[in-house]
Design an enzyme around this catalytic site. Structure first.
Site, short mmCIF file in Angstrom:
data_model
loop_
_atom_site.label_atom_id
_atom_site.label_comp_id
_atom_site.label_asym_id
_atom_site.label_seq_id
_atom_site.Cartn_x
_atom_site.Cartn_y
_atom_site.Cartn_z
N LYS A 75 5.65 10.36 -22.60
CA LYS A 75 6.84 9.96 -23.38
C LYS A 75 6.45 9.70 -24.83
CE LYS A 75 8.49 7.92 -19.13
NZ LYS A 75 8.45 6.70 -18.31
N LYS A 111 3.01 -1.07 -20.11
CA LYS A 111 2.76 -0.62 -18.73
C LYS A 111 2.54 -1.85 -17.88
CE LYS A 111 -0.75 1.84 -20.42
NZ LYS A 111 -0.54 3.18 -19.90
N ARG A 112 2.46 -1.67 -16.57
CA ARG A 112 2.10 -2.79 -15.71
C ARG A 112 0.75 -3.35 -16.14
NH1 ARG A 112 5.53 -4.47 -11.35
NH2 ARG A 112 3.65 -5.54 -10.65
N THR A 116 2.69 8.34 -17.10
CA THR A 116 3.84 9.12 -17.57
C THR A 116 4.32 8.57 -18.91
OG1 THR A 116 5.15 7.73 -16.10
CG2 THR A 116 4.72 9.98 -15.36
N HIS A 144 -0.54 8.80 -5.24
CA HIS A 144 -0.39 8.31 -6.62
C HIS A 144 -1.53 7.43 -7.09
CE1 HIS A 144 3.84 9.54 -7.34
NE2 HIS A 144 3.96 9.39 -6.04
N LYS A 176 -6.08 -0.84 -16.28
CA LYS A 176 -5.35 -0.35 -17.45
C LYS A 176 -5.89 -0.96 -18.75
CE LYS A 176 -1.11 0.46 -14.74
NZ LYS A 176 -0.72 1.87 -14.90
N1 CJB Z 1 1.48 4.29 -9.37
O1 CJB Z 1 3.29 3.14 -10.14
C1 CJB Z 1 2.43 3.31 -9.26
N2 CJB Z 1 2.43 2.53 -8.16
C2 CJB Z 1 1.54 2.67 -7.13
O2 CJB Z 1 1.59 1.94 -6.16
C3 CJB Z 1 0.58 3.69 -7.26
C4 CJB Z 1 0.56 4.48 -8.38
C5 CJB Z 1 1.52 5.16 -10.58
O3 CJB Z 1 2.24 6.34 -10.26
C6 CJB Z 1 2.51 7.10 -11.41
C7 CJB Z 1 3.36 8.28 -11.01
O4 CJB Z 1 2.60 9.22 -10.32
C8 CJB Z 1 1.25 7.52 -12.12
O5 CJB Z 1 1.59 8.16 -13.32
C9 CJB Z 1 0.36 6.32 -12.41
O6 CJB Z 1 -0.88 6.75 -12.92
C10 CJB Z 1 0.15 5.51 -11.14
O7 CJB Z 1 -0.56 4.33 -11.40
#
Ligand code: CJB
Length: 790
Positions: free
Chosen positions: A639, A527-528, A635, A348, A533
């Protein structure tokens, strides 16, 4: 199902499950009685699905994830069961405010952000598609911290979602496993014998996850940690009360809190124990279920597909090898092959700090047998590829990404761009050795929650226009396209958006005491918080825009509300300073009588799934402005597009595919591409050059430096300024002008209200591909080899 039956069941639960008379029922009592009445209706399809799976001895998917960001469940279940009208009527007949009842449910935040929310969307889609499976995770006592602001700074408080009974779960005292840590390994004949030095009990709590129209339901099984021996009576009898309870406290610590770190390895022993705790319990459960139906463990891969959601459950590789080899006498090579054929891994993120590494010494202490097996796995890989320099254990660390790659038969990225980058960056060497292993599965979002539940107005319009098939077949939204030329449809589309904006404006008013104009553009970044970001790019542009408005008050500005939402990891100082800066800028700008008719900044605290459900349907503009190459997918971006917001974004993650789907003319693109970012960093002066070339950026930085937003305190934002001016790794400065100019194109486009709405409607009509149903069908076909059972 009619309202009368539902009402009767609510009253029954009120009396017999909650012990309350209607005359004395609180909001909580009503909500819980409704939850239990709805849950009753989930159980029948849940049992039917489970029985069908057992009867057919079907292959199941096991989705192992440290995070499940499920949010509230009641409204979603009501929608999926087609009970909306009955529930509304039943509530009215009981004199209860339905919206207040729904809002009373705690938002279950057992996750940090995108990764956890994706897992929740996947559960919904697996149940909708009749893909037999289980989500496995941890039943954290405290989910993600609650965020508030004190003088603009983030304050964290423990979250307490389990203070009230969790109405959806079934406790399973019989489904409990003892999970060991530490201890020693001895040779016992041909195999090794691990004798753990300490142990805890993992106890299962099951939540049924119901699919669309109640046709199928799977299980989310979360593990809670308990002591093996509840209480030290001897210590208690000697008056050592704290010591007597100590055992219990130590064991429960393992499922106490969700680590609030989004992308950084905390390096905490407790975190490693959490990872092993839920992974080992899940594997024991999976193997037990397999062995109840089959005798030969070599057939495991034909009956179980285990998906590792990032590296957090990566210890599943060695643990499964240990179960097969040490406990079931399978030869080591065969055990490795069998485990690999069962496991697959989703990456991810490419951020190096997020690719977990555990000190070898820690691993050897907490999981001594696993450390040995990791070395054996590495030996096996090295003898198969003697020329390769790839190592799992390197520089005193165990690299969990490499371990997951080597122990998975498929490795997937989460967007087309990200999967390509996985091949060329973090796993380039492994990709060369295993060229068929990396595949792409672009993320998706569930339309049940993110359209039907969150946006009832637009959902009703879509159903009136193309009938209701879109809910389970989101690509049918394309049938809306011809209606974009129809003035009646477009007026209704615009009305839905406007009504959502009015509702959000009212919410800002009564919850946060800030009124915002529903006719202004709602420009949303939720978002976080992370430097990649680039919330700071957004706030710098806000400052520059404000300056421009003050300098040229008669330029015919497009009114905007800049809306922010999100939390920073408690230990991430820079992200917390960006939060502080946004709040400080908001205070100054919102108090300016010259610009307040055009520009407002709002930042409601404690962003969570429920808040996203309010903000997204009301958004006009979606901010997806990460440094290209850094956001794996996103994601939220999907949305927003689905709900008819236009995106301003870089060519990053799934933005690339969103732009392809909705059309370049309906997407505001700016900034450098991923290769351009890499090239830009080659010039050590890139930030200084960008600032020199941009009087606007220079002026915005200067205002911050002079303390305009910090009561004259010219030191408060020293760190941010130094970072931007000297070490701007995330290329905020180099992308600034492009972003600013693009935002002015957005302003101009928004002034043509009809055209804007057509673009928005085309975003909705062309976002059907981003359904998580499509994603899950992809995993089923390409990774899990499982067929739908409905
Ligand atoms: N992502 O939320 C997280 N936490 C992590 O530790 C690593 C990645 C996010 O995962 C999402 C689902 O795949 C992605 O859409 C996003 O870009 C990514 O930052």
């Amino acid at each position: 199902m009619n309202a009368t039956d539902l009402r009767a069941d609510i009253l029954k639960h009120l009396e017999f499950s909650l012990g309350k008379d209607l005359a004395h029922a609180t909001l909580y009592d009503i909500r819980m009685a409704l939850t239990l009445a709805v849950r009753d209706r989930v159980v029948t399809p849940w049992f039917a699905a489970t029985r069908a799976t057992y009867a057919a001895k079907s292959k199941r998917v096991y989705y192992l994830s440290m995070e499940f960001l499920i949010g509230r469940l009641l409204e979603d279940a009501i929608h999926n069961l087609g009970l909306m009208q009955a529930a509304q009527e039943a509530m009215t007949s009981l004199d209860a405010d339905f919206a207040a009842v729904l809002a009373d449910e705690p938002d279950a935040a057992l996750g940090n952000g995108g990764l956890g929310r994706l897992a929740a969307c996947f559960l919904d889609s697996m149940s909708t598609l009749g893909c037999p499976g289980y989500g496995y995770g941890i039943r954290y006592e405290h989910g993600l911290f609650r965020q508030s602001f004190h003088e603009g700074r983030q304050v964290e408080e423990a979250e307490n979602w389990l203070r009230q009974r969790h109405g959806w779960e079934f406790e399973r005292p019989e489904a409990a496993f003892q999970i060991g840590f530490g201890g020693s390994v001895s040779e016992a004949g041909k195999t090794a014998l691990w004798t753990p030095g300490e142990a805890v009990i993992a106890k299962a709590y099951d939540t049924p996850t119901i699919g669309w129209q109640g046709k199928w339901a799977n299980t989310l099984r979360l593990w809670g940690a308990e002591p093996v021996r509840a209480f030290d009576l001897a210590a208690f009898n000697q008056g050592d009360y704290a010591g007597a309870a100590g055992l219990e406290a130590a064991a429960r610590t393992i499922s106490r809190v969700l680590y609030p770190d989004d992308t950084t390895d905390t390096g905490k022993e407790l975190r490693l124990k959490q990872e092993f705790f839920f992974t080992a319990a899940s594997l024991r459960d999976i193997v037990r279920r397999f062995q109840a139906e089959h005798s030969d463990l070599r057939a495991l891969p034909t009956k179980a597909a285990i998906q590792l959601n990032d590296t957090h459950p990566a210890i599943a590789g060695p643990e499964l090898v240990r179960i097969l080899h040490d406990e079931n006498d399978m030869p080591l090579d065969e055990a490795i092959l069998t485990a690999r054929a069962t496991l697959s891994y989703t990456n991810h993120t490419l951020l190096p700090e997020a690719l977990e590494r555990w000190p070898e010494a820690l691993m050897a202490r907490v999981l001594p047998r696993h450390m040995q097996l990791i070395e054996r796995i590495e030996d096996t890989h090295r003898s198969a590829y003697p020329k390769s320099a790839v190592r799992i254990v390197e520089g005193g660390d165990v690299k969990m990404g490499e371990l997951s790659f080597i122990m998975g038969h498929k490795v997937n990225g989460v967007s087309a761009l990200h999967s390509d980058l996985v091949k060329t960056t973090v796993f380039a060497e492994l990709h060369a050795l295993h060229p068929d292993r990396i595949i792409n599965q672009t993320n998706g979002v569930t339309p049940r929650r993110w359209m039907l539940g969150a946006n009832p107005r637009l959902s009703a319009l879509i159903t009136d226009t193309i009938s209701s098939g879109w809910v389970a077949d989101l690509e049918r939204l394309r049938e809306l396209e011809p209606h974009v030329a129809d003035a009646g449809f477009m007026a209704a589309f615009a009305d839905a958006k406007r009504a959502n904006k009015v509702e959000l404006s009212n919410w800002f008013g009564h919850e946060h005491g800030q009124s915002v104009d529903p006719d202004a553009m709602y420009d949303v970044q939720i978002k976080r918080f992370h430097e990649y970001k680039r919330q700071h790019l957004n706030i710098l542009e806000t400052i520059a825009l404000w300056t421009e408005m003050r300098d040229n008050p008669n330029a015919g500005w497009t009114p905007r509300v800049k809306i922010f939402g999100g939390k920073a990891a408690p230990g991430y100082v820079m992200a917390k300073e960006i939060i502080h800066l946004i709040n400080d800028v908001a205070t100054v700008i919102n108090a300016d009588p010259v610009t307040s008719q055009w520009l407002k900044v709002v930042y409601p605290p404690n962003y969570n799934v429920s808040m996203a459900e309010k903000l997204i349907p009301a958004a006009d503009l979606s901010e997806q402005i990460s440094t290209a190459g850094k956001e794996a997918s996103g994601t939220g971006n999907m949305k927003f597009a689905l709900n008819g917001a236009l995106t301003i974004g870089t060519l990053d993650g799934a933005n690339v595919e969103i732009r392809e789907q909705v059309g370049a003319e309906n997407f505001f693109l700016f900034g450098m591409t991923a290769p351009e970012v890499v090239a830009c960093r080659e010039n050590p002066e890139h930030q200084a050059d960008a600032i020199k070339a941009s009087p606007r950026l220079k002026a915005a930085l200067k205002l911050i430096e002079k303390g305009i937003f910090s009561d004259g305190d010219d030191k408060r934002y020293k760190a941010i300024l130094k970072n931007l001016r000297k070490h701007d790794y995330f290329t905020v400065c180099a992308d600034f002008d492009s972003y600013y100019d693009c935002q002015r194109q957005v302003d101009a486009a928004y002034r043509d209200a009809d055209q804007w709405m057509r673009m928005a409607a085309l975003n909705t009509a062309r976002s059907g591909w981003f359904s998580s149903d499509r994603t899950i069908l992809g995993y089923m076909a390409d990774v899990w080899d499982i067929k739908p059972m409905i």
